[in-house]
Every structure is written in structure tokens, then in C-alpha cells.
Design a protein around this motif. Structure first.
Motif, PDB file in Angstrom:
ATOM      1  N   GLU A  95       0.836  -1.202   0.000  1.00 42.01           N
ATOM      2  CA  GLU A  95       0.000   0.000   0.000  1.00 42.01           C
ATOM      3  C   GLU A  95       0.870   1.251   0.000  1.00 42.01           C
ATOM      4  OE1 GLU A  95      -3.557   2.112  -0.148  1.00 42.01           O
ATOM      5  OE2 GLU A  95      -3.156  -0.014  -0.448  1.00 42.01           O
ATOM      6  N   SER A  96       1.943   1.213   0.779  1.00 40.95           N
ATOM      7  CA  SER A  96       2.840   2.360   0.851  1.00 40.95           C
ATOM      8  C   SER A  96       3.557   2.600  -0.471  1.00 40.95           C
ATOM      9  CB  SER A  96       3.871   2.135   1.964  1.00 40.95           C
ATOM     10  OG  SER A  96       4.841   3.155   1.968  1.00 40.95           O
ATOM     11  N   ILE A  97       3.975   1.533  -1.129  1.00 43.36           N
ATOM     12  CA  ILE A  97       4.761   1.647  -2.351  1.00 43.36           C
ATOM     13  C   ILE A  97       4.018   2.387  -3.452  1.00 43.36           C
ATOM     14  CG2 ILE A  97       5.571   0.247  -4.317  1.00 43.36           C
ATOM     15  CD1 ILE A  97       6.704  -1.701  -2.273  1.00 43.36           C
ATOM     16  N   SER A 116       6.285  -5.064  -7.506  1.00 46.08           N
ATOM     17  CA  SER A 116       5.378  -3.908  -7.476  1.00 46.08           C
ATOM     18  C   SER A 116       6.146  -2.595  -7.440  1.00 46.08           C
ATOM     19  CB  SER A 116       4.449  -3.997  -6.259  1.00 46.08           C
ATOM     20  OG  SER A 116       3.506  -5.030  -6.432  1.00 46.08           O
ATOM     21  N   HIS A 117       7.267  -2.577  -6.729  1.00 43.99           N
ATOM     22  CA  HIS A 117       8.061  -1.360  -6.628  1.00 43.99           C
ATOM     23  C   HIS A 117       8.590  -0.939  -7.999  1.00 43.99           C
ATOM     24  CE1 HIS A 117      11.471   0.992  -4.441  1.00 43.99           C
ATOM     25  NE2 HIS A 117      10.454   1.752  -4.746  1.00 43.99           N
ATOM     26  N   PHE A 118       9.183  -1.868  -8.712  1.00 50.75           N
ATOM     27  CA  PHE A 118       9.707  -1.548 -10.034  1.00 50.75           C
ATOM     28  C   PHE A 118       8.600  -1.118 -10.991  1.00 50.75           C
ATOM     29  CE2 PHE A 118      13.559  -4.299  -9.129  1.00 50.75           C
ATOM     30  CZ  PHE A 118      14.422  -3.224  -9.068  1.00 50.75           C
ATOM     31  N   ARG A 119       7.519  -1.855 -11.011  1.00 50.10           N
ATOM     32  CA  ARG A 119       6.437  -1.525 -11.943  1.00 50.10           C
ATOM     33  C   ARG A 119       5.817  -0.175 -11.614  1.00 50.10           C
ATOM     34  NH1 ARG A 119       2.152  -6.078 -12.379  1.00 50.10           N
ATOM     35  NH2 ARG A 119       1.471  -4.784 -14.129  1.00 50.10           N
ATOM     36  N   THR A 120       5.697   0.152 -10.324  1.00 45.01           N
ATOM     37  CA  THR A 120       5.138   1.444  -9.934  1.00 45.01           C
ATOM     38  C   THR A 120       6.062   2.587 -10.346  1.00 45.01           C
ATOM     39  OG1 THR A 120       4.009   0.436  -8.052  1.00 45.01           O
ATOM     40  CG2 THR A 120       4.292   2.814  -7.997  1.00 45.01           C
ATOM     41  N   ASN A 180      -4.998   1.511 -11.076  1.00 46.47           N
ATOM     42  CA  ASN A 180      -5.096   0.546 -12.163  1.00 46.47           C
ATOM     43  C   ASN A 180      -4.625  -0.862 -11.809  1.00 46.47           C
ATOM     44  OD1 ASN A 180      -2.281   0.462 -12.290  1.00 46.47           O
ATOM     45  ND2 ASN A 180      -2.143   1.884 -14.001  1.00 46.47           N
ATOM     46  N   ARG A 181      -4.155  -1.088 -10.610  1.00 47.38           N
ATOM     47  CA  ARG A 181      -3.723  -2.431 -10.253  1.00 47.38           C
ATOM     48  C   ARG A 181      -4.933  -3.286  -9.912  1.00 47.38           C
ATOM     49  NH1 ARG A 181      -1.350  -2.303  -4.086  1.00 47.38           N
ATOM     50  NH2 ARG A 181      -3.038  -1.110  -3.169  1.00 47.38           N
ATOM     51  N   ASP A 182      -4.789  -4.591 -10.129  1.00 43.46           N
ATOM     52  CA  ASP A 182      -5.854  -5.536  -9.815  1.00 43.46           C
ATOM     53  C   ASP A 182      -5.645  -6.025  -8.384  1.00 43.46           C
ATOM     54  OD1 ASP A 182      -7.591  -7.642  -9.528  1.00 43.46           O
ATOM     55  OD2 ASP A 182      -7.165  -8.531 -11.483  1.00 43.46           O
ATOM     56  N   PRO A 183      -6.539  -5.692  -7.452  1.00 44.74           N
ATOM     57  CA  PRO A 183      -6.356  -6.106  -6.057  1.00 44.74           C
ATOM     58  C   PRO A 183      -6.236  -7.619  -5.897  1.00 44.74           C
ATOM     59  CG  PRO A 183      -8.108  -4.475  -6.232  1.00 44.74           C
ATOM     60  CD  PRO A 183      -7.756  -4.882  -7.630  1.00 44.74           C
ATOM     61  N   ARG A 184      -6.942  -8.368  -6.738  1.00 45.44           N
ATOM     62  CA  ARG A 184      -6.876  -9.825  -6.631  1.00 45.44           C
ATOM     63  C   ARG A 184      -5.497 -10.345  -7.008  1.00 45.44           C
ATOM     64  NH1 ARG A 184     -11.863 -10.900 -10.499  1.00 45.44           N
ATOM     65  NH2 ARG A 184     -10.641  -9.292 -11.566  1.00 45.44           N
ATOM     66  N   LYS A 206       2.641   9.828  -3.048  1.00 45.43           N
ATOM     67  CA  LYS A 206       3.670  10.479  -2.246  1.00 45.43           C
ATOM     68  C   LYS A 206       4.940   9.635  -2.179  1.00 45.43           C
ATOM     69  CE  LYS A 206       2.214  13.806   1.206  1.00 45.43           C
ATOM     70  NZ  LYS A 206       2.111  14.032   2.656  1.00 45.43           N
ATOM     71  N   SER A 207       4.763   8.319  -2.018  1.00 45.60           N
ATOM     72  CA  SER A 207       5.920   7.438  -1.914  1.00 45.60           C
ATOM     73  C   SER A 207       6.706   7.403  -3.209  1.00 45.60           C
ATOM     74  CB  SER A 207       5.467   6.020  -1.536  1.00 45.60           C
ATOM     75  OG  SER A 207       4.822   6.008  -0.291  1.00 45.60           O
ATOM     76  N   VAL A 208       5.989   7.330  -4.325  1.00 42.35           N
ATOM     77  CA  VAL A 208       6.649   7.324  -5.633  1.00 42.35           C
ATOM     78  C   VAL A 208       7.400   8.636  -5.846  1.00 42.35           C
ATOM     79  CG1 VAL A 208       6.296   7.178  -8.128  1.00 42.35           C
ATOM     80  CG2 VAL A 208       4.929   5.750  -6.590  1.00 42.35           C
ATOM     81  N   ALA A 209       6.741   9.745  -5.530  1.00 42.12           N
ATOM     82  CA  ALA A 209       7.368  11.056  -5.688  1.00 42.12           C
ATOM     83  C   ALA A 209       8.589  11.191  -4.779  1.00 42.12           C
ATOM     84  CB  ALA A 209       6.364  12.162  -5.385  1.00 42.12           C
ATOM     85  N   LEU A 210       8.466  10.714  -3.536  1.00 43.15           N
ATOM     86  CA  LEU A 210       9.578  10.787  -2.595  1.00 43.15           C
ATOM     87  C   LEU A 210      10.790  10.039  -3.130  1.00 43.15           C
ATOM     88  CD1 LEU A 210      10.916  11.359   0.126  1.00 43.15           C
ATOM     89  CD2 LEU A 210       9.749   9.341   1.048  1.00 43.15           C
TER      90      LEU A 210
END
Length: 211
Positions: free
Chosen positions: A97-99, A170-174, A183-187, A103-107
Motif C-alpha cells: 500500500e505504501s509503495i 510492485s516497486h519496479f512496476r510502480t 489501475n492495479r488488480d487487487p486480486r 507520495k511514496s513514488v514522488a519521494l
């Protein structure tokens, strides 16, 4: 008692400054933001701003520290008295969730751009953010090993392995713009998370302890 009001007012002004600086840095980057613009956004004078921070570098470091503390608060709020499977899943969800928070991406992007100019900034960020998260999880794993629910000899290494396994994709893709909160699929995210938890527990769990 008479001193409490001024201190409280000072704390509120400092928080307002940090929040305004956070919005400015994340929206425009470090170099494009001036102390004057931050003072205007926070609704304080330049003198008040400099009473709290010696300059833009110290203010940016405070923004980084505040964001790290917010994330660590989400970790320490997790109920560690549930089963290891449930706790690890909660830790993974908090990380994921944080990733993907804007704000996290911008940081992260501002940090990468700024570390070449501010020597030691990357190390400071690691120590007050990721390092503390690893240590918190390592302490939890050590306690669960002592209780007989996990079987880990190097809890810090195991904590790093788990967090890396959960977050890397997830970090790299974000960061590259292919995943966001919208746009991510929660499942699919949950499926990957549970797979990581199961893989970790196969390596480090005691069958009777992690259900």
C-alpha cells in the motif's frame, strides 16, 4: 502549564511547514522549490520558516523523516499476537500500500535525483525508513522463533528476504509507471502477496505454528 500553549503553537506551525514542503517537493521536485514559496504555502513568514529550519536541505530531510515515520506507524499498528501467516500478510499489505502511494513514488524519485547533491541523504533515508522497518520485522521474527512458531537463525536476513520478495515486482512496476493505486488488480496483488507469505513460511515456518 503556561509554557504548553506556545509549545503547542510552535509544533503546529512546524507541522504546517513540513506538510507544505512535502506537497511542494513532491509536486515540483527539489530544485524548483524555494524557501519563499514554501513559506507562502504554509502561511508563515520567511523568518518563522528559518526559525524552524536552517535551510532547504534540513527541511527536505525533515520531510523524508516524517514520511518514514508515517509508514513505520502503520507497521507498529499491526496486531502481532495473531498467527505468523496473518501478521506477515498484514506487513506485506502495508508495504505494498505504501509503495503505490503517489507520495511514496514522488519521494523516491526526488531522493534519487537529490542524493547526488546531498551527500549522505540516501544513507539517512535508509536508516530512518527501510532499515527501521527491517529491524522491526526482524525483532518480530526473533520473538516468534523463541516462541516456537518460526525457525529462523538470522532474523535480519530473513526480514530483508521477505520484504524484498513482497515488494520488488510492485516497486519496479510502480516506479516505471505501469502500476498505480487506481489501475492495479487487487486480486492479483493479493495472490502475489499470499504466495510470498506461503513461500516464506515453507522455508522458515514450523507447521504447527503458522496456521
Amino acid at each position: 502549564m503556561p509554557d504548553s500553549l506556545p509549545k503547542s503553537r510552535t509544533s503546529r506551525k512546524r507541522a504546517m511547514i513540513v506538510e507544505a514542503a512535502s506537497e511542494a517537493f513532491f509536486a515540483h521536485g527539489y530544485e524548483s522549490v524555494s524557501m519563499e514559496s514554501i513559506a507562502a504555502m504554509a502561511g508563515v513568514s520567511k523568518q518563522t520558516l528559518y526559525n524552524h529550519f536552517t535551510g532547504k536541505e534540513s527541511l527536505f530531510c525533515e520531510v523524508v523523516r516524517a514520511e518514514c515515520e508515517n509508514f513505520l506507524d502503520s507497521l507498529t499498528a499491526i496486531d502481532i499476537f495473531r498467527s505468523p501467516r496473518e501478521v506477515l500478510a498484514s506487513v506485506g499489505r502495508a508495504m505494498l500500500e505504501s509503495i503505490v502511494l503517489p507520495k511514496s513514488v514522488a519521494l523516491f524519485r526526488v531522493l534519487v535525483a537529490q542524493t547526488a547533491r546531498q551527500a549522505g541523504l540516501a544513507q539517512e533515508f535508509y536508516e530512518i525508513g527501510p532499515r527501521k522497518a527491517v529491524q522491526w520485522l526482524a525483532d518480530y521474527m526473533k520473538a516468534e522463533t523463541a516462541a516456537g512458531r518460526l525457525a529462523i537463525t538470522d532474523s535480519e536476513l530473513a526480514a530483508e528476504e521477505f520484504l524484498g520478495m513482497v515488494t520488488m515486482e510492485s516497486h519496479f512496476r510502480t516506479l516505471f509507471g505501469s502500476v498505480s493505486r487506481n489501475n492495479r488488480d487487487p486480486r492479483e496483488i493479493e495472490k502475489r502477496l499470499i504466495s510470498s507469505v506461503d513461500t516464506f513460511l515453507k522455508a522458515y515456518g514450523r507447521p504447527e505454528g503458522f496456521r
